[in-house]
Design a protein around this motif. Structure first.
Motif, PDB file in Angstrom:
ATOM      1  N   LEU A  14       0.827  -1.208   0.000  1.00 28.19           N
ATOM      2  CA  LEU A  14       0.000   0.000   0.000  1.00 28.19           C
ATOM      3  C   LEU A  14       0.869   1.269   0.000  1.00 28.19           C
ATOM      4  N   ILE A  15       1.923   1.271   0.815  1.00 32.15           N
ATOM      5  CA  ILE A  15       2.825   2.425   0.866  1.00 32.15           C
ATOM      6  C   ILE A  15       3.504   2.625  -0.482  1.00 32.15           C
ATOM      7  N   PHE A  16       3.950   1.546  -1.101  1.00 32.45           N
ATOM      8  CA  PHE A  16       4.587   1.632  -2.416  1.00 32.45           C
ATOM      9  C   PHE A  16       3.629   2.218  -3.444  1.00 32.45           C
ATOM     10  N   LYS A  17       2.350   1.785  -3.428  1.00 33.64           N
ATOM     11  CA  LYS A  17       1.369   2.290  -4.388  1.00 33.64           C
ATOM     12  C   LYS A  17       1.097   3.779  -4.166  1.00 33.64           C
ATOM     13  N   ARG A  18       1.035   4.206  -2.898  1.00 36.79           N
ATOM     14  CA  ARG A  18       0.810   5.617  -2.600  1.00 36.79           C
ATOM     15  C   ARG A  18       1.993   6.480  -3.058  1.00 36.79           C
ATOM     16  N   VAL A  19       3.180   5.983  -2.814  1.00 37.46           N
ATOM     17  CA  VAL A  19       4.377   6.721  -3.246  1.00 37.46           C
ATOM     18  C   VAL A  19       4.407   6.830  -4.766  1.00 37.46           C
ATOM     19  N   ARG A  20       4.052   5.752  -5.437  1.00 35.15           N
ATOM     20  CA  ARG A  20       4.048   5.756  -6.898  1.00 35.15           C
ATOM     21  C   ARG A  20       3.014   6.751  -7.432  1.00 35.15           C
ATOM     22  N   LYS A  21       1.820   6.809  -6.811  1.00 34.02           N
ATOM     23  CA  LYS A  21       0.790   7.765  -7.238  1.00 34.02           C
ATOM     24  C   LYS A  21       1.269   9.199  -7.023  1.00 34.02           C
TER      25      LYS A  21
END
Length: 142
Positions: free
Chosen positions: A8-15
């Protein structure tokens, strides 16, 4: 195997990364200039405190040995050089007063005689370091 929180953290950072890049593409970030010409390099300051209009004139009239030591040419030879190359290195006045051909030749001769840095010449003649570099290139390769 990564945990679901890490994913989830990786996806938020990517967004956030993609949103930031889109923002950068839409907005042009340009730095505004503080000065057209720095106040210490203005035409007025060049005439009041620059080497060309003060030190050189004094050496030319009162101490010819120091003039020769400074430029490695006599005042007469300098005037002869100026009469030969002056029209070739003179700049036209478009939106501001250009640096005179006399000052341009003095700058180049001083650089050839001493090998000073552009910063040193810049402060002595009250012009920008980039301008000094361009003058030296323009005059020597003309």
């Amino acid at each position: 195997m990564p945990s679901w929180r890490a994913i989830l953290i990786f996806k938020r950072v990517r967004k956030l990364y993609f949103a930031y890049n889109i923002l950068l593409q839409n907005k042009k970030y340009t730095r505004k200039r503080k000065f057209w010409v720095r106040p210490m390099f203005t035409q007025r300051m060049r005439h009041l405190q620059g080497a060309s209009d003060n030190l050189v004139v004094e050496m030319q009239t009162t101490d010819r040995e120091k003039f020769f030591n400074y430029f490695r040419v006599t005042p007469e030879l300098f005037e002869e050089l100026l009469s030969l190359v002056g029209p070739l290195i003179e700049k036209q006045e478009l939106c501001r007063v250009p640096i005179s051909s006399r000052t341009r030749l003095q700058l180049v001769l001083r650089w050839l005689a001493s090998g000073d840095s552009m910063a040193s010449l810049s402060y002595a003649f009250r012009i920008g370091a980039n301008t000094a570099s361009k003058i030296i290139i323009d005059v020597t390769f003309r």
